[in-house]
Write an enzyme that holds these catalytic residues in place. Structure first.
Site, PDB file in Angstrom:
ATOM      1  CG  ASP A 264      -0.398  -0.060   2.511  1.00 30.24           C
ATOM      2  OD1 ASP A 264       0.848  -0.147   2.619  1.00 30.24           O
ATOM      3  OD2 ASP A 264      -1.163  -0.024   3.506  1.00 30.24           O
ATOM      4  CB  SER A 265       4.570   1.691  -0.312  1.00 37.10           C
ATOM      5  OG  SER A 265       4.717   0.553  -1.136  1.00 37.10           O
TER       6      SER A 265
ATOM      7  CG  ASP B  92       0.605  -3.949   2.264  1.00 33.75           C
ATOM      8  OD1 ASP B  92       0.873  -4.764   3.169  1.00 33.75           O
ATOM      9  OD2 ASP B  92       1.398  -3.065   1.881  1.00 33.75           O
TER      10      ASP B  92
ATOM     11  CE  LYS C 188       3.514  -5.806   3.954  1.00 30.84           C
ATOM     12  NZ  LYS C 188       3.117  -4.496   4.507  1.00 30.84           N
TER      13      LYS C 188
ATOM     14  CD  GLU D 169       0.754  -1.304   8.041  1.00 27.30           C
ATOM     15  OE1 GLU D 169       0.557  -0.445   8.914  1.00 27.30           O
ATOM     16  OE2 GLU D 169       1.135  -1.041   6.884  1.00 27.30           O
TER      17      GLU D 169
ATOM     18  CD  GLU E  54       8.313   0.081   7.275  1.00 23.67           C
ATOM     19  OE1 GLU E  54       7.314  -0.611   7.003  1.00 23.67           O
ATOM     20  OE2 GLU E  54       8.547   1.196   6.757  1.00 23.67           O
TER      21      GLU E  54
HETATM   22  O1  KIV Z   1       3.591  -1.082   1.531  1.00 19.10           O
HETATM   23  C1  KIV Z   1       4.792  -1.399   1.491  1.00 19.10           C
HETATM   24  O2  KIV Z   1       5.506  -1.162   0.521  1.00 19.10           O
HETATM   25  C2  KIV Z   1       5.352  -2.060   2.652  1.00 19.10           C
HETATM   26  C3  KIV Z   1       6.853  -2.069   2.736  1.00 19.10           C
HETATM   27  C4  KIV Z   1       7.322  -0.817   3.347  1.00 19.10           C
HETATM   28  C5  KIV Z   1       7.331  -3.248   3.463  1.00 19.10           C
HETATM   29  O3  KIV Z   1       4.648  -2.510   3.492  1.00 19.10           O
END
Ligand code: KIV
Length: 270
Positions: free
Chosen positions: A42-43, A81, A110, A112, A179
């Site tokens: 989600d970056s 994510d 993923k 968090e 992280e």
């Molecule tokens: O969203 C993302 O790119 C991430 C990385 C920072 C691990 O979660």
């Protein structure tokens, strides 16, 4: 490649090289270079949409980019994510949203956080969804954490991350992503839990590493509404493009450096 092939690599002592990826062209290139896992992170809210954080990314955004990555990479494990607001409140909804990501081509999702998220991870895993737990600095909690800051610096903060990692591993997660935590803490966690760890700003002793594609290429210069010269890349970033001269060789050099244990070096760690 299947998640079980990845487990075999880890058992052989191979380091995992993971990269963020948001489209088919890069997915194809990264697959041809042998990246182990593609993370549809989600970056993308920051590096593609120009936002200041990841909080506005939607499930639709994630499904769209996951589909494009899956179109470009047929043989590589794809992790997606779960975006902010799609898994924290209701486990049944989390399952439905995770299924949408899987239907879009992800093999693993993923989430968090530790603590309350352990039961959610277990709920998903018990229903056939593979999960990666993201601990340490968790970007979706950036406001609560007071900015982009290293986590687990005090003994009590380190203990909480350690306990969360253990609880997530016991719940059956496939990976724990760490992280921005001290390298020493990441090492202790990696040696203590069953799940493999993937580090970003977590030192060289994790089972694998991940980097954001735009950071590896040295082309991210902060949010769209801020001047580029006001941006300072975090310590864990290394510009592989400037060292190699082409995108393809930059990806290759990153994978090689992770596998050889030369990235991250101490200057990339806390
Ligand atoms: O969203 C993302 O790119 C991430 C990385 C920072 C691990 O979660």
């Amino acid at each position: 490649m299947l998640l079980s092939d990845i487990s075999q690599k880890i058992q052989r002592g191979d380091k995992l090289a993971m990269l963020t990826c948001y489209d088919a062209t890069f997915a194809k290139l990264m697959e041809s270079e042998g990246v182990d896992i593609l993370l549809v992170g989600d970056s993308l809210g920051m590096v593609l949409h120009g936002q200041t954080d990841t909080l506005q990314v939607t499930l639709q955004d994630m499904c769209y980019h996951t589909r494009t990555v899956a179109a470009g990479a047929r043989q590589t494990v794809i992790m997606a994510d779960m975006p902010y607001g799609t898994y924290e409140h209701d486990q049944e909804l989390a399952l439905q949203h995770a299924q949408q990501l899987i239907n879009s081509g992800a093999h693993i999702v993923k989430i968090e956080g530790g603590g309350a998220m352990v039961n959610t991870a277990k709920y998903l895993i018990d229903r056939g969804i593979s999960v990666c737990a993201h601990l340490g600095f968790t970007p979706q909690s950036v406001n609560q954490l007071g900015g982009y800051k290293i986590q687990g610096k005090t003994e009590s903060a380190a203990n909480i991350i350690m306990q969360d990692a253990q609880a997530m591993s016991d719940a059956g997660v496939s990976f724990v992503l760490l992280e921005m935590v001290p390298a020493q803490l990441a090492r202790t966690i990696t040696q203590s839990i069953n799940a493999p760890t993937i580090g970003i700003g977590a030192g060289a002793d994790c089972s694998g590493q991940v980097l954001v594609l735009q950071d590896l290429l040295g082309i991210y210069s902060g949010p769209a509404n801020k001047p580029a010269d006001a941006f300072k890349a975090p310590r864990f970033v290394r510009n592989f493009l400037s060292e190699t001269g082409s995108v393809q060789s930059a990806v290759r050099a990153y994978i090689h450096a992770v596998k050889a244990g030369t990235f991250p070096a101490p200057q990339h760690s806390y």
